[in-house]
Design a protein around this motif. Structure first.
Motif, PDB file in Angstrom:
ATOM      1  N   GLY A  66      -0.238  -1.165  -6.684  1.00 42.62           N
ATOM      2  CA  GLY A  66      -0.215  -2.167  -7.744  1.00 42.62           C
ATOM      3  C   GLY A  66      -1.410  -2.149  -8.683  1.00 42.62           C
ATOM      4  O   GLY A  66      -1.745  -0.971  -9.454  1.00 42.62           O
ATOM      5  N   LEU A  67      -2.433  -2.891  -8.400  1.00 45.06           N
ATOM      6  CA  LEU A  67      -3.730  -2.741  -8.906  1.00 45.06           C
ATOM      7  C   LEU A  67      -4.729  -2.838  -7.917  1.00 45.06           C
ATOM      8  O   LEU A  67      -5.532  -3.925  -7.651  1.00 45.06           O
ATOM      9  N   TRP A  68      -4.577  -2.140  -7.018  1.00 45.58           N
ATOM     10  CA  TRP A  68      -5.501  -2.074  -5.722  1.00 45.58           C
ATOM     11  C   TRP A  68      -5.299  -3.186  -4.853  1.00 45.58           C
ATOM     12  O   TRP A  68      -6.055  -3.632  -4.051  1.00 45.58           O
ATOM     13  N   CYS A  69      -3.844  -3.916  -4.983  1.00 46.96           N
ATOM     14  CA  CYS A  69      -3.828  -5.221  -4.433  1.00 46.96           C
ATOM     15  C   CYS A  69      -2.641  -5.239  -3.359  1.00 46.96           C
ATOM     16  O   CYS A  69      -2.669  -6.169  -2.242  1.00 46.96           O
ATOM     17  N   VAL A  70      -1.562  -4.427  -3.292  1.00 48.16           N
ATOM     18  CA  VAL A  70      -0.309  -4.699  -2.583  1.00 48.16           C
ATOM     19  C   VAL A  70      -0.678  -4.004  -1.286  1.00 48.16           C
ATOM     20  O   VAL A  70       0.051  -2.891  -0.908  1.00 48.16           O
ATOM     21  N   ASN A  71      -1.664  -4.532  -0.597  1.00 49.44           N
ATOM     22  CA  ASN A  71      -1.904  -3.870   0.670  1.00 49.44           C
ATOM     23  C   ASN A  71      -0.890  -3.676   1.840  1.00 49.44           C
ATOM     24  O   ASN A  71      -0.914  -2.642   2.490  1.00 49.44           O
ATOM     25  N   GLU A  89     -15.973  -8.106  -2.745  1.00 50.26           N
ATOM     26  CA  GLU A  89     -14.997  -7.414  -1.655  1.00 50.26           C
ATOM     27  C   GLU A  89     -13.577  -7.606  -2.411  1.00 50.26           C
ATOM     28  O   GLU A  89     -12.534  -7.495  -1.615  1.00 50.26           O
ATOM     29  N   VAL A  90     -13.664  -7.991  -3.791  1.00 53.49           N
ATOM     30  CA  VAL A  90     -12.060  -8.227  -4.252  1.00 53.49           C
ATOM     31  C   VAL A  90     -11.232  -6.912  -4.018  1.00 53.49           C
ATOM     32  O   VAL A  90     -10.090  -7.122  -3.778  1.00 53.49           O
ATOM     33  N   ILE A  91     -11.797  -5.475  -4.131  1.00 49.92           N
ATOM     34  CA  ILE A  91     -11.199  -4.456  -3.947  1.00 49.92           C
ATOM     35  C   ILE A  91     -11.231  -4.002  -2.475  1.00 49.92           C
ATOM     36  O   ILE A  91      -9.977  -3.818  -1.837  1.00 49.92           O
ATOM     37  N   THR A  92     -12.344  -4.142  -1.995  1.00 52.50           N
ATOM     38  CA  THR A  92     -12.550  -3.450  -0.636  1.00 52.50           C
ATOM     39  C   THR A  92     -12.152  -4.430   0.501  1.00 52.50           C
ATOM     40  O   THR A  92     -11.898  -3.693   1.554  1.00 52.50           O
ATOM     41  N   GLY A  93     -12.025  -5.613   0.444  1.00 48.44           N
ATOM     42  CA  GLY A  93     -11.410  -6.627   1.459  1.00 48.44           C
ATOM     43  C   GLY A  93     -10.028  -6.332   1.886  1.00 48.44           C
ATOM     44  O   GLY A  93      -9.275  -5.614   1.126  1.00 48.44           O
ATOM     45  N   PHE A  94      -9.858  -6.868   2.943  1.00 50.00           N
ATOM     46  CA  PHE A  94      -8.417  -6.926   3.711  1.00 50.00           C
ATOM     47  C   PHE A  94      -7.946  -5.389   4.015  1.00 50.00           C
ATOM     48  O   PHE A  94      -6.899  -5.179   3.643  1.00 50.00           O
ATOM     49  N   GLY A  95      -8.771  -4.745   4.505  1.00 52.50           N
ATOM     50  CA  GLY A  95      -8.563  -3.527   5.319  1.00 52.50           C
ATOM     51  C   GLY A  95      -8.477  -2.217   4.228  1.00 52.50           C
ATOM     52  O   GLY A  95      -8.368  -1.395   4.763  1.00 52.50           O
ATOM     53  N   ARG A  96      -8.613  -2.441   3.022  1.00 54.74           N
ATOM     54  CA  ARG A  96      -8.886  -1.307   2.012  1.00 54.74           C
ATOM     55  C   ARG A  96      -9.645  -0.074   2.378  1.00 54.74           C
ATOM     56  O   ARG A  96      -9.374   0.922   2.268  1.00 54.74           O
ATOM     57  N   THR A  97     -11.053  -0.402   3.119  1.00 58.64           N
ATOM     58  CA  THR A  97     -11.891   0.800   3.644  1.00 58.64           C
ATOM     59  C   THR A  97     -11.691   0.863   5.221  1.00 58.64           C
ATOM     60  O   THR A  97     -12.591   1.634   5.557  1.00 58.64           O
ATOM     61  N   GLY A  98     -10.880   0.175   5.622  1.00 62.88           N
ATOM     62  CA  GLY A  98     -10.831   0.188   7.291  1.00 62.88           C
ATOM     63  C   GLY A  98     -10.733  -1.109   7.835  1.00 62.88           C
ATOM     64  O   GLY A  98     -10.022  -1.638   8.254  1.00 62.88           O
ATOM     65  N   PRO A  99     -12.133  -1.658   8.026  1.00 61.90           N
ATOM     66  CA  PRO A  99     -12.330  -3.107   8.544  1.00 61.90           C
ATOM     67  C   PRO A  99     -11.831  -4.136   7.780  1.00 61.90           C
ATOM     68  O   PRO A  99     -11.441  -3.835   6.423  1.00 61.90           O
ATOM     69  N   MET A 100     -11.683  -5.256   8.223  1.00 64.24           N
ATOM     70  CA  MET A 100     -11.062  -6.277   7.457  1.00 64.24           C
ATOM     71  C   MET A 100     -11.965  -6.544   6.194  1.00 64.24           C
ATOM     72  O   MET A 100     -11.196  -6.590   4.891  1.00 64.24           O
ATOM     73  N   PHE A 101     -13.161  -6.323   6.150  1.00 65.48           N
ATOM     74  CA  PHE A 101     -14.164  -6.583   5.147  1.00 65.48           C
ATOM     75  C   PHE A 101     -15.064  -5.387   5.154  1.00 65.48           C
ATOM     76  O   PHE A 101     -15.579  -5.087   6.284  1.00 65.48           O
TER      77      PHE A 101
END
Length: 464
Positions: free
Chosen positions: A54-59, A256-268
């Motif tokens: 989506g816009l970095w969001c539909v994790n 952490e708007v983009i990087t949060g919730f597993g985007r880079t590996g850990p939850m944050f």
């Protein structure tokens, strides 16, 4: 309604975000119709794999019925509850407690917003309030990174350091300052991890000294810069900058708007380096885009200082009508459950390592200067000359061609104006789907080699 009638209505009425208005009137809208997992189908029946979530969001990916059911059940029971007047709702209370539990360190207090921009704006307002009520009203200056993105609110857009968000908006405003991005690929200090980190720390110290330590309020940064071209700092950079901010007596705000919730590996992303910021903004993956919601996590030092020093009996005048919206909160609770019990966070970590490995194979392409990634967040930088790192001319309009050919090839990615491809696949992707994204991206890059303006500029480089 027919596709043609919808396109006509769009041209006449919908002002799209971050668009060239006149250009959009001519081009028209691309209508997305349905989605499932990592795939989207448009109104013409063309299926694409969404390499940008989506816009970095539909994790968590599209089409989770349990999220839809959580929203519907909450709408039936209590579709709205204000947080004003001491009111609240069960989903918002439970979500605040859950976020306090999973965020790093003592980030125990949660202020809800509608998205990332107003989470950042809330941080900026509360930082000002914090220093005023603790007797340090001179501390007003905000420092952020060049190429950083912190939303497009009237204040946050000035902390953002991208030209399009400043031009003709009278930004940056007074008190908004920038230091160089770490950007290892183009850092004057070189790409060595230690040199990049040392240069950033020295630059922050120098900027604080230039402005006056008694006037600087906070430093804002993304653990990985997103909209600035997916700039991935070396490991250790975030902790070094956090430590420097503490020594300089300025607040450290992790976006952490983009990087949060597993985007880079850990939850944050902060967790990877044991960093506990004074404040942390989040949104996007919080609801995986299924409903609007953002949050600002506030550490004990800042929260307690405001609570204990605010005028007795008076309100702290910051609030939104939809702060803590019960439907959005119910959606977020189910999304968080899916990260954990649904195995999506663990899948993202496993597939993220595979994604980094597979994406690195594009480095041999004639147009690729650098591939950089952390987990399921990546940038592919396109250059005309691999040795000098020279860019293609603006006249080549390479980013426009990249996006158009990618779409035709069945893959969505972000084509930044400076010829960087941004990727952020859903955390639910399989290895097979990662292979598909990389294969379609390679085909798109190959297609660029057939463009006359591209071959002309590559030939000029060869002749030079």
């Amino acid at each position: 309604m027919t596709v043609n009638s919808l396109e006509a209505l769009d041209r006449m009425h919908w002002v799209h975000p971050v668009a060239n208005w006149a250009g959009h009137e001519k081009r028209g809208v691309t209508i997305l119709k349905s989605a499932r997992g990592a795939f989207i189908t448009d109104a013409d029946g063309h299926e694409l794999i969404d390499g940008f979530a989506g816009l970095w969001c539909v994790n968590v990916g599209y089409g989770h019925d349990s999220i839809v059911e959580a929203a519907a059940a909450q709408m039936r029971e209590l579709p709205y509850a204000t947080g004003y007047f001491g009111f609240g709702s069960e989903p918002a209370i439970r979500l605040a407690a859950k976020l306090a539990e999973i965020t790093p360190g003592d980030l125990n207090h949660i202020y809800f917003s509608l998205g990332g921009s107003d989470a950042v704006d809330s941080a900026l307002r509360l930082i000002r309030y914090y220093y005023n009520v603790t007797g340090r009203p001179a501390k007003k200056q905000i420092i952020s990174l060049e190429r950083g993105y912190h939303g497009s609110s009237s204040t946050g857009a000035g902390v953002t350091a991208l030209p399009a968000f400043h031009a003709n908006f009278d930004l940056p405003a007074e008190g908004q300052h920038y230091i160089a991005s770490p950007y290892p690929y183009r850092n004057p200090a070189g790409s060595d991890d230690g040199a990049v980190i040392a240069a950033s720390v020295a630059t922050l110290r120098a900027k604080v000294e230039e402005l006056g330590a008694d006037t600087v309020a906070a430093f804002f940064c993304e653990p990985v810069q997103g909209s600035g071209g997916v700039v991935v700092p070396p490991k250790g950079w975030l902790k070094a900058m956090r430590d420097a901010a503490a020594e300089l007596d300025i607040l450290f705000v992790a976006d952490e708007v983009i990087t949060g919730f597993g985007r880079t590996g850990p939850m944050f992303a902060c967790e990877a380096e044991g960093v506990v910021p004074d404040m942390m903004s989040m949104a996007k993956g919080l609801t995986s885009g299924y409903a609007p919601l953002g949050a600002l996590a506030i550490g004990e030092k800042v929260y307690r200082a405001i609570a204990d020093n605010a005028p007795a009996g008076g309100p702290i005048g910051h609030g939104y009508t939809y702060s803590g919206h019960p439907v959005s909160a119910a959606v977020a609770l189910e999304v968080l459950r899916l990260y954990d019990e649904g195995g999506i966070l663990a899948n993202g970590q496993r597939v993220g390592a595979y994604f980094e490995e597979r994406l690195a194979t594009l480095a041999d392409h004639p147009l690729v200067g650098e591939v950089r990634a952390r987990g399921l967040l990546a940038g592919v930088e396109i250059v005309a000359d691999k040795v000098t790192k020279a860019k293609f001319s603006r006249a080549a309009k390479l980013s426009d061609h990249l996006f158009a050919r990618g779409y035709a090839n069945g893959v969505i990615f972000r084509a930044f104006a400076d010829d960087i491809i941004g990727l952020a696949p859903p955390l639910c992707c399989s290895e097979t789907e990662i292979d598909l994204i990389v294969a379609r991206l390679r085909q798109t890059l190959d297609d660029m080699l057939a463009l006359p303006q591209v071959t002309a500029e590559l030939k000029l480089v060869e002749l030079a």
